[in-house]
Write a protein that holds these residues in place. Sequence first.
Motif, mmCIF file in Angstrom:
data_model
loop_
_atom_site.group_PDB
_atom_site.id
_atom_site.type_symbol
_atom_site.label_atom_id
_atom_site.label_comp_id
_atom_site.label_asym_id
_atom_site.label_seq_id
_atom_site.Cartn_x
_atom_site.Cartn_y
_atom_site.Cartn_z
ATOM 1 N N TYR A 103 -20.299 -28.540 -41.262
ATOM 2 C CA TYR A 103 -19.313 -29.460 -40.687
ATOM 3 C C TYR A 103 -18.472 -28.745 -39.647
ATOM 4 C CZ TYR A 103 -20.566 -32.354 -44.616
ATOM 5 O OH TYR A 103 -21.278 -33.090 -45.500
ATOM 6 N N ILE A 104 -17.892 -29.544 -38.767
ATOM 7 C CA ILE A 104 -16.940 -28.987 -37.803
ATOM 8 C C ILE A 104 -15.784 -29.977 -37.656
ATOM 9 C CG2 ILE A 104 -18.192 -29.953 -35.799
ATOM 10 C CD1 ILE A 104 -17.283 -27.335 -34.290
ATOM 11 N N LYS A 105 -14.584 -29.450 -37.389
ATOM 12 C CA LYS A 105 -13.427 -30.337 -37.219
ATOM 13 C C LYS A 105 -13.313 -30.744 -35.752
ATOM 14 C CE LYS A 105 -9.498 -29.541 -39.431
ATOM 15 N NZ LYS A 105 -8.390 -28.739 -40.020
ATOM 16 N N VAL A 106 -13.258 -32.051 -35.534
ATOM 17 C CA VAL A 106 -13.146 -32.542 -34.158
ATOM 18 C C VAL A 106 -11.921 -33.442 -34.046
ATOM 19 C CG1 VAL A 106 -15.628 -32.438 -33.663
ATOM 20 C CG2 VAL A 106 -14.655 -34.522 -34.649
ATOM 21 N N VAL A 107 -11.454 -33.597 -32.821
ATOM 22 C CA VAL A 107 -10.276 -34.427 -32.562
ATOM 23 C C VAL A 107 -10.655 -35.896 -32.741
ATOM 24 C CG1 VAL A 107 -8.643 -35.116 -30.749
ATOM 25 C CG2 VAL A 107 -9.386 -32.714 -30.944
ATOM 26 N N ILE A 108 -9.783 -36.657 -33.427
ATOM 27 C CA ILE A 108 -10.070 -38.092 -33.639
ATOM 28 C C ILE A 108 -9.767 -38.862 -32.348
ATOM 29 C CG2 ILE A 108 -9.315 -40.179 -34.873
ATOM 30 C CD1 ILE A 108 -8.727 -38.413 -37.280
ATOM 31 N N ALA A 153 -5.380 -29.624 -29.051
ATOM 32 C CA ALA A 153 -6.555 -29.907 -29.885
ATOM 33 C C ALA A 153 -6.357 -29.349 -31.296
ATOM 34 C CB ALA A 153 -7.803 -29.308 -29.242
ATOM 35 N N PHE A 154 -5.805 -28.164 -31.368
ATOM 36 C CA PHE A 154 -5.614 -27.501 -32.661
ATOM 37 C C PHE A 154 -4.676 -28.307 -33.562
ATOM 38 C CE2 PHE A 154 -3.651 -24.266 -35.432
ATOM 39 C CZ PHE A 154 -4.763 -23.585 -35.883
ATOM 40 N N TYR A 155 -3.626 -28.901 -32.957
ATOM 41 C CA TYR A 155 -2.649 -29.653 -33.758
ATOM 42 C C TYR A 155 -2.900 -31.168 -33.770
ATOM 43 C CZ TYR A 155 0.051 -25.367 -34.308
ATOM 44 O OH TYR A 155 0.448 -24.100 -34.651
ATOM 45 N N SER A 156 -4.032 -31.588 -33.217
ATOM 46 C CA SER A 156 -4.332 -33.038 -33.214
ATOM 47 C C SER A 156 -4.701 -33.526 -34.604
ATOM 48 C CB SER A 156 -5.550 -33.318 -32.336
ATOM 49 O OG SER A 156 -5.225 -33.209 -31.007
ATOM 50 N N ASP A 157 -4.740 -34.854 -34.750
ATOM 51 C CA ASP A 157 -5.356 -35.417 -35.957
ATOM 52 C C ASP A 157 -6.849 -35.180 -35.824
ATOM 53 O OD1 ASP A 157 -2.994 -36.281 -36.951
ATOM 54 O OD2 ASP A 157 -3.105 -38.231 -35.952
ATOM 55 N N THR A 158 -7.455 -34.744 -36.918
ATOM 56 C CA THR A 158 -8.869 -34.367 -36.817
ATOM 57 C C THR A 158 -9.690 -35.029 -37.918
ATOM 58 O OG1 THR A 158 -8.498 -32.445 -38.234
ATOM 59 C CG2 THR A 158 -8.367 -32.078 -35.869
ATOM 60 N N GLU A 159 -10.979 -34.994 -37.726
ATOM 61 C CA GLU A 159 -11.885 -35.384 -38.817
ATOM 62 C C GLU A 159 -13.010 -34.362 -38.892
ATOM 63 O OE1 GLU A 159 -14.161 -38.950 -38.250
ATOM 64 O OE2 GLU A 159 -14.146 -38.741 -36.076
ATOM 65 N N LYS A 160 -13.597 -34.276 -40.090
ATOM 66 C CA LYS A 160 -14.712 -33.338 -40.281
ATOM 67 C C LYS A 160 -15.995 -34.120 -40.110
ATOM 68 C CE LYS A 160 -13.982 -29.747 -43.716
ATOM 69 N NZ LYS A 160 -14.010 -29.559 -45.165
ATOM 70 N N ILE A 161 -16.847 -33.653 -39.199
ATOM 71 C CA ILE A 161 -18.132 -34.348 -39.076
ATOM 72 C C ILE A 161 -19.259 -33.318 -39.115
ATOM 73 C CG2 ILE A 161 -17.236 -36.338 -37.786
ATOM 74 C CD1 ILE A 161 -18.420 -35.072 -35.267
ATOM 75 N N SER A 162 -20.460 -33.814 -39.349
ATOM 76 C CA SER A 162 -21.601 -32.899 -39.399
ATOM 77 C C SER A 162 -21.759 -32.236 -38.033
ATOM 78 C CB SER A 162 -22.842 -33.716 -39.781
ATOM 79 O OG SER A 162 -23.951 -33.205 -39.098
ATOM 80 N N LEU A 163 -21.990 -30.917 -38.031
ATOM 81 C CA LEU A 163 -22.126 -30.187 -36.759
ATOM 82 C C LEU A 163 -23.187 -30.842 -35.888
ATOM 83 C CD1 LEU A 163 -21.311 -27.672 -35.064
ATOM 84 C CD2 LEU A 163 -23.168 -26.459 -36.189
ATOM 85 N N LYS A 164 -24.295 -31.246 -36.536
ATOM 86 C CA LYS A 164 -25.414 -31.799 -35.769
ATOM 87 C C LYS A 164 -25.040 -33.113 -35.056
ATOM 88 C CE LYS A 164 -29.061 -29.511 -38.214
ATOM 89 N NZ LYS A 164 -29.753 -29.437 -39.466
ATOM 90 N N ASN A 165 -24.027 -33.802 -35.612
ATOM 91 C CA ASN A 165 -23.619 -35.071 -34.984
ATOM 92 C C ASN A 165 -22.390 -34.919 -34.094
ATOM 93 O OD1 ASN A 165 -25.645 -36.421 -36.278
ATOM 94 N ND2 ASN A 165 -24.385 -36.877 -38.089
ATOM 95 N N SER A 166 -22.029 -33.686 -33.784
ATOM 96 C CA SER A 166 -20.737 -33.495 -33.109
ATOM 97 C C SER A 166 -20.838 -33.455 -31.582
ATOM 98 C CB SER A 166 -20.092 -32.195 -33.613
ATOM 99 O OG SER A 166 -20.878 -31.095 -33.193
ATOM 100 N N SER A 172 -13.804 -30.364 -29.809
ATOM 101 C CA SER A 172 -13.637 -29.477 -30.958
ATOM 102 C C SER A 172 -12.160 -29.220 -31.228
ATOM 103 C CB SER A 172 -14.350 -28.146 -30.697
ATOM 104 O OG SER A 172 -14.238 -27.329 -31.844
ATOM 105 N N ALA A 173 -11.817 -29.133 -32.515
ATOM 106 C CA ALA A 173 -10.443 -28.796 -32.885
ATOM 107 C C ALA A 173 -10.369 -27.375 -33.419
ATOM 108 C CB ALA A 173 -9.938 -29.784 -33.938
#
Length: 503
Positions: free
Chosen positions: A498-503, A432-445, A450-451
Motif C-alpha cells: 500500500y501507499i498513502k496518497v492525497v485524497i 502533501a505530507f499534511y493532507s488528508d490521505t488514504e491508503k491504496i494498493s501501490l499497483k493502483n496508485s 503521493s503523500a
Amino acid sequence: VDEMKNAINFLPKSIIIMDQEENIQNRTPLLDAMIEYKNKNCTPFDVPGHKYGRGSKELREIYGEKALSMDFNSMECLDILSNPSSVIKEAEDLLAKAYGGDKGYFVVNGTSAAVRTMIMTVCKPDDKIIVPRNAHKSVVSGLIMSGAVPVYVQPEYDEQLGVFHGVDTDNLKKVIVDNQDAKAVVIINPTYYGAVSELKEIVDFAHQYDMAVLVDEAHGAHLKFHKDLPISSMEAGADLAAVSTHKTGGSLTQSSALVSREGIVKSNQIRKILNINGTTSSSYLLMGSIDSARKNLAVNGEKIFDEILEISRYARKEINKIQGFYAFGKEIIGRPGVYGFDETKLVINSCRLGITGFDLYDMLRDDYNIQMELGDSYNVLAIISLGDNYSSIDILVEALKSISAKYENNEKRVNYFKNVGKLEVKMSPRDAFYSDTEKISLKNSVGRISAESVMAYPPGIPIVTPGEVITKEVVDYALYLKQNNALITDVEDLELNYIKVVI
Ligand SMILES: Cc1ncc(COP(=O)(O)O)c(C=O)c1O
C-alpha cells in the motif's frame, strides 16, 4: 632573538600565515577540555545516569572504560552546543577556518540535521528552492519542515553506468533564470557515486540573482584537503555547506558539521534553527571526535589523501583487470553532469558479468565477509577513506576475482532497471505530507499524488516524494527494489503493498 625576529620580518607573508595557521589547526580546544575535566575525577550527580560507566558493567567491558568516562553532559568548563561561548566555540572557529568558511557549527544529529537547517535557514513557507531530483531524503525533510516549494532539476542520467551524476550547468542556469524568485539552489558535492557539478560557475551565476547556494557535502568532507580532489563548497564561494565529517572525515558516526559564509545568508538565524533540529544533550564523544577529525584533516590531510588516492587508483587498476567488472574513474569527466570526479568513490559496475549490484553486494557480504557501502541495480560502491590500506583493497580484489570466475560463463542476463524519469509536482511536499490521505494498493496508485516518500536506503534518494504524481515507472521501480531485497524505508507499509496518497 632580535635576529630571528628580523629574519621573520623578511619572510613572505604567506609563509608566516601558513605557519601560524598550521599551529592553530594543531589545537583541539574541546578535546583538551574534556581530558582536563576527566582527570579531575569529579563526583557526578548529573546525567548521563551511568555515571562515567560505573552503572554499566556490560558497557564498560564492551565499549571500554575510557570512552564511557568521557560521556559527559554540558557544564561550564565544557561549554554548551546550543549557545557556545568557550571551548566549543573555539573548536567551531577552527572548523570554519579549516573549511574556509566564516562560521562553523558542530552537528550531532547527523548531516540530515545540517541539511534541514540549511533549507530552514533560507526558506520560509511557500518560498521556492531549486533542488536536484537526486537529493537525499534529508532535503525532502527540510522541504516538509520549512514549507518551501521545490523546483526540481533532473540530474544527468548515465545509461551505461546506471547512475545519476551532477546537473548540467546550462540546464540549471535556465532554471535559475526562469525562477528568479527562488531563494536558493541546492547542489550535491559530490554525488554518492563521485561526480561533481560545475560548482564555482553555478555559485557565481546563482549569486547574480541573489540566490544562496546550499551544498550537500555529505560525501565531500575531505575535498578541501587535497589538491587532486574536486573543489570544495567553501572554495567555490557557496553560502552554506552540510559536511559529513563522519563519512569521510574520520569523526564518529552521526557527528557532522555545518559551515557558512556571511553574505546572502545571515548567520544569526543558523544557531536557532540548528537548535530546533538538534538535541539538548549533545554527545561530547561525538563533538570531541569532530575536533580531532578537523585537526587531522587540516594538519595531515594532504599527506593522508596522497596515500588514499594512490590506494584508490591501485584498486581501480586491479579491478579493471578482472573480467566482467568496470571500476570507473576520472575518464568519465566530460560526460553529461560530470565536471570533476572524486576518485575515493570506488564504484564497481557488474553489468558485463550479468549480475546486479544488489546480488554482488549480498555475495560480497555473505560469502566473503566484505561490507560495501551500497549496492544498486548496476553497481556496488566502496568508500575508500582514512582507515583503508592496500591489504583491504587486495581482499576486495581477490573476492571479485573469485566471483568473476564463478560467473564467467553466466548466460543469464539480468533485467536492469533504468531511471523513472521526471515526475510531475502537484503540491508542495509539506502540503502533501499534511493532507488528508488514504491508503491504496501501490499497483493502483498510478496518477495519484503521493503523500509519502518511497526509497531504498542506501542511497536514501526518494523514488517519489510527497506532492509528486505516481507513475507506472515509480510503481515498477519500487516493486523491482522490493524484489531485489533492497531496504525500503520511510513508507508506512514497508512491504510496499500500500501507499498513502492525497485524497
Ligand atoms: C547525499 C547525502 N546527504 C545527506 C545525508 C545524511 O547524512 P546522515 O546520515 O549523516 O544524516 C546522506 C546520508 O547518506 C547523503 O547520502
